[in-house]
Structures are given as structure tokens and as C-alpha cells.
Scaffold this motif. Sequence first.
Motif, PDB file in Angstrom:
ATOM      1  N   VAL A  70     115.761-104.345  37.834  1.00 49.56           N
ATOM      2  CA  VAL A  70     115.661-105.765  38.214  1.00 49.56           C
ATOM      3  C   VAL A  70     114.497-106.443  37.466  1.00 49.56           C
ATOM      4  O   VAL A  70     114.685-107.512  36.876  1.00 49.56           O
ATOM      5  N   PRO A  71     113.286-105.797  37.440  1.00 53.37           N
ATOM      6  CA  PRO A  71     112.213-106.402  36.624  1.00 53.37           C
ATOM      7  C   PRO A  71     112.596-106.575  35.156  1.00 53.37           C
ATOM      8  O   PRO A  71     112.165-107.534  34.510  1.00 53.37           O
ATOM      9  N   ARG A  72     113.402-105.666  34.619  1.00 54.61           N
ATOM     10  CA  ARG A  72     113.825-105.816  33.209  1.00 54.61           C
ATOM     11  C   ARG A  72     114.684-107.060  33.025  1.00 54.61           C
ATOM     12  O   ARG A  72     114.580-107.751  32.015  1.00 54.61           O
ATOM     13  N   VAL A  73     115.547-107.330  34.008  1.00 57.08           N
ATOM     14  CA  VAL A  73     116.369-108.554  33.923  1.00 57.08           C
ATOM     15  C   VAL A  73     115.467-109.778  34.046  1.00 57.08           C
ATOM     16  O   VAL A  73     115.643-110.773  33.337  1.00 57.08           O
ATOM     17  N   MET A  74     114.480-109.686  34.944  1.00 59.51           N
ATOM     18  CA  MET A  74     113.546-110.816  35.123  1.00 59.51           C
ATOM     19  C   MET A  74     112.820-111.116  33.809  1.00 59.51           C
ATOM     20  O   MET A  74     112.699-112.279  33.402  1.00 59.51           O
ATOM     21  N   LEU A  75     112.365-110.055  33.143  1.00 62.64           N
ATOM     22  CA  LEU A  75     111.665-110.240  31.873  1.00 62.64           C
ATOM     23  C   LEU A  75     112.603-110.853  30.826  1.00 62.64           C
ATOM     24  O   LEU A  75     112.240-111.801  30.123  1.00 62.64           O
ATOM     25  N   ALA A  76     113.839-110.316  30.763  1.00 62.70           N
ATOM     26  CA  ALA A  76     114.805-110.845  29.787  1.00 62.70           C
ATOM     27  C   ALA A  76     115.089-112.320  30.058  1.00 62.70           C
ATOM     28  O   ALA A  76     115.196-113.131  29.127  1.00 62.70           O
ATOM     29  N   MET A  77     115.189-112.688  31.333  1.00 60.62           N
ATOM     30  CA  MET A  77     115.450-114.094  31.675  1.00 60.62           C
ATOM     31  C   MET A  77     114.282-114.981  31.242  1.00 60.62           C
ATOM     32  O   MET A  77     114.480-116.092  30.740  1.00 60.62           O
ATOM     33  N   ARG A  78     113.065-114.457  31.441  1.00 62.13           N
ATOM     34  CA  ARG A  78     111.875-115.224  30.997  1.00 62.13           C
ATOM     35  C   ARG A  78     111.904-115.431  29.497  1.00 62.13           C
ATOM     36  O   ARG A  78     111.647-116.525  28.990  1.00 62.13           O
ATOM     37  N   LEU A  79     112.228-114.358  28.775  1.00 62.45           N
ATOM     38  CA  LEU A  79     112.248-114.454  27.312  1.00 62.45           C
ATOM     39  C   LEU A  79     113.354-115.387  26.827  1.00 62.45           C
ATOM     40  O   LEU A  79     113.279-115.941  25.734  1.00 62.45           O
ATOM     41  N   MET A  80     114.396-115.561  27.647  1.00 59.32           N
ATOM     42  CA  MET A  80     115.466-116.493  27.279  1.00 59.32           C
ATOM     43  C   MET A  80     115.142-117.920  27.700  1.00 59.32           C
ATOM     44  O   MET A  80     115.953-118.823  27.533  1.00 59.32           O
ATOM     45  N   GLY A  81     113.967-118.081  28.316  1.00 57.42           N
ATOM     46  CA  GLY A  81     113.503-119.430  28.636  1.00 57.42           C
ATOM     47  C   GLY A  81     113.881-119.941  30.013  1.00 57.42           C
ATOM     48  O   GLY A  81     113.714-121.123  30.308  1.00 57.42           O
ATOM     49  N   LEU A  82     114.390-119.085  30.880  1.00 60.99           N
ATOM     50  CA  LEU A  82     114.740-119.545  32.229  1.00 60.99           C
ATOM     51  C   LEU A  82     113.480-119.783  33.061  1.00 60.99           C
ATOM     52  O   LEU A  82     112.480-119.076  32.899  1.00 60.99           O
ATOM     53  N   ASP A  83     113.560-120.763  33.954  1.00 55.43           N
ATOM     54  CA  ASP A  83     112.361-121.082  34.735  1.00 55.43           C
ATOM     55  C   ASP A  83     112.208-120.139  35.938  1.00 55.43           C
ATOM     56  O   ASP A  83     113.140-119.442  36.331  1.00 55.43           O
ATOM     57  N   LYS A  84     111.000-120.186  36.501  1.00 53.72           N
ATOM     58  CA  LYS A  84     110.666-119.278  37.608  1.00 53.72           C
ATOM     59  C   LYS A  84     111.604-119.454  38.796  1.00 53.72           C
ATOM     60  O   LYS A  84     111.966-118.506  39.466  1.00 53.72           O
ATOM     61  N   GLU A  85     111.969-120.705  39.059  1.00 50.65           N
ATOM     62  CA  GLU A  85     112.809-120.986  40.222  1.00 50.65           C
ATOM     63  C   GLU A  85     114.173-120.312  40.093  1.00 50.65           C
ATOM     64  O   GLU A  85     114.700-119.733  41.051  1.00 50.65           O
ATOM     65  N   THR A  86     114.746-120.356  38.904  1.00 49.13           N
ATOM     66  CA  THR A  86     116.055-119.725  38.668  1.00 49.13           C
ATOM     67  C   THR A  86     115.951-118.216  38.824  1.00 49.13           C
ATOM     68  O   THR A  86     116.787-117.573  39.475  1.00 49.13           O
ATOM     69  N   ILE A  87     114.921-117.639  38.244  1.00 50.48           N
ATOM     70  CA  ILE A  87     114.730-116.190  38.313  1.00 50.48           C
ATOM     71  C   ILE A  87     114.548-115.763  39.762  1.00 50.48           C
ATOM     72  O   ILE A  87     115.157-114.793  40.232  1.00 50.48           O
ATOM     73  N   ASP A  88     113.750-116.529  40.483  1.00 48.06           N
ATOM     74  CA  ASP A  88     113.489-116.250  41.886  1.00 48.06           C
ATOM     75  C   ASP A  88     114.777-116.331  42.704  1.00 48.06           C
ATOM     76  O   ASP A  88     115.016-115.544  43.603  1.00 48.06           O
ATOM     77  N   LYS A  89     115.621-117.282  42.339  1.00 45.88           N
ATOM     78  CA  LYS A  89     116.861-117.499  43.098  1.00 45.88           C
ATOM     79  C   LYS A  89     117.805-116.299  42.984  1.00 45.88           C
ATOM     80  O   LYS A  89     118.248-115.756  43.990  1.00 45.88           O
ATOM     81  N   VAL A  90     118.105-115.842  41.780  1.00 46.01           N
ATOM     82  CA  VAL A  90     119.113-114.782  41.616  1.00 46.01           C
ATOM     83  C   VAL A  90     118.590-113.392  42.008  1.00 46.01           C
ATOM     84  O   VAL A  90     119.374-112.500  42.307  1.00 46.01           O
ATOM     85  N   CYS A  91     117.268-113.223  41.981  1.00 43.79           N
ATOM     86  CA  CYS A  91     116.710-111.906  42.298  1.00 43.79           C
ATOM     87  C   CYS A  91     116.197-111.800  43.735  1.00 43.79           C
ATOM     88  O   CYS A  91     116.039-110.698  44.250  1.00 43.79           O
ATOM     89  N   TRP A  92     115.910-112.922  44.358  1.00 43.87           N
ATOM     90  CA  TRP A  92     115.222-112.849  45.658  1.00 43.87           C
ATOM     91  C   TRP A  92     115.820-113.768  46.726  1.00 43.87           C
ATOM     92  O   TRP A  92     116.307-113.330  47.746  1.00 43.87           O
ATOM     93  N   ARG A  93     115.831-115.091  46.440  1.00 47.22           N
ATOM     94  CA  ARG A  93     116.227-116.013  47.512  1.00 47.22           C
ATOM     95  C   ARG A  93     117.682-115.860  47.926  1.00 47.22           C
ATOM     96  O   ARG A  93     118.001-115.853  49.111  1.00 47.22           O
ATOM     97  N   THR A  94     118.590-115.725  46.940  1.00 48.07           N
ATOM     98  CA  THR A  94     120.011-115.614  47.271  1.00 48.07           C
ATOM     99  C   THR A  94     120.300-114.368  48.117  1.00 48.07           C
ATOM    100  O   THR A  94     120.894-114.467  49.189  1.00 48.07           O
ATOM    101  N   PRO A  95     119.854-113.169  47.658  1.00 49.51           N
ATOM    102  CA  PRO A  95     120.108-112.001  48.513  1.00 49.51           C
ATOM    103  C   PRO A  95     119.401-112.081  49.868  1.00 49.51           C
ATOM    104  O   PRO A  95     119.965-111.667  50.884  1.00 49.51           O
TER     105      PRO A  95
END
Length: 242
Positions: free
Chosen positions: A208-233
Motif C-alpha cells: 500500500v505504501p508503494r502505491v501511495m508513493l507511486a501516486m505521489r510521483l504521478m502528481g496526485l494530491d494528498k486528499e486523493t491518496i488519503d481517500k483511496v487508501c484510508w477514508r473509503t475503506p
Amino acid sequence: MMGMEAAVIPSPHMFLGSHDADTVLLLWERFLTMEANTATTLGYEAFASLSVPFFGVNHRDAETCLARLPDFLAHERVVAIGEIGLDCATDFEIELFREHLRLAKAHDLPVILHTPIRLAPQGAAVTPKILEIIEDEGFPVERCVFDHAGEETLDFRMGTGAMVGLSICWDKMPPEVAARYVADNPDRRARVMVNSELGGQGNDYFMVPRVMLAMRLMGLDKETIDKVCWRTPKEFFGLPIV
Ligand SMILES: [Zn+2]
């Protein structure tokens, strides 16, 4: 270290090395005692999703486990039923799946669905059958996670109205593919969950942290990353965490 705050640990659909009810009951007990306590020691909260594995337990013992399952479902750390579902769609899998769905309905719990994995050739035929059974049982599809998504069946899964789990691990989705999917599909993000296979069978604990890092490198914002990894589940499973 990786910012993990909580996890939902599901019963595996395949439990090789075990053939009897006692072992499954011990596994459930372990989730609710040792795993929950160890998690707190390590600084996160562990919750469980329970089910009877559909490979590795004989039919009679599966019946015994099903009869005991309601007692375990009453535990405050149990937030779902699963993995349940189909892999090859044998008669036994189908019957067990239906029984689990009836229990989930009676106990008002969401379900985590095992589905044929990304490279499984039967995926295109079996995944729609899973939806058919959910509808036939009158179980609300929006309370299901279609786990183990692969590119081949992603559109179908998204079209069901269920949540879609990406199951990041070596035999399922690689981290960069998952991150790319989130980046390229803003209109589908609300129903994506980035999850992993924990560390089982030689898997990486840090998927999961690897996906978070990849999302950051692709320019996604913190809110989006937080949503798919934490808030939604967290919302889907109703985790009692502030
Ligand atoms: Zn599975």
C-alpha cells in the motif's frame, strides 16, 4: 513507519494445510485476540473479516464452522464477512457463497469477495457469476468489495455498483498499475480501495505504501491518496476510529 493506522484482516479463501473445523476456529480466535493485541503494540488497530475458506476444509467441517460463525460475528472487532465468493465456481463454492451472503444479510455486515485473480483464465466467466448470485440472494451490491481486480475485468466490476479492491501483490496488481488506474480515472475513485495481501506467501508488507508513493510521483494530491487508501475503506467497513 508507513503511516498505517488500521487494517481489516480477512480470512483467506484458501487454507491449505488445514482440513478441519478446529483449525479454522483457531484462526478466527487468533484474529480477534493475538492479531488485535499485536496490532495495538505496533501502533495500529486491527479488525477482522471472517469466513469459512472454500479450499482446504472438507464439507462437513465447513458446515461446523458456518454454524459457529454467528458467535464470532458478534465480536466488536469483526467488521465484515469474507473472503467469500467464487474462484472456479464449483457447486461447493456456490453453496458456501450463498450461505455466507445469507449470514451477512442477517448480521448487517458488508462482504469482501474473493474473485478469480488478475491472470486467472476463468475470470471473465466466473466474475459475472458472482454478481448473479449476489443479486439472486438479494444482497445489496454496494456493500460488496470485488477484490483482486485485474485490468481485464475492471470495467465489469466498476459497472456492478460495488466497491473495487485492487489487491496489490505479486500475483495480482503491481503498485504502479494501481496508481495509474487511480490517476487516470478520477470519476471512478470513489469506489476504489487500495489494499494488499498483507505479507502472506512471500508478499511484500509495504504494497500500500508503494502505491501511495507511486501516486505521489504521478502528481496526485494528498486528499486523493488519503481517500483511496484510508477514508473509503474506513467508511465502508464502519471502523470505529476517529
Ligand atoms: Zn482471495
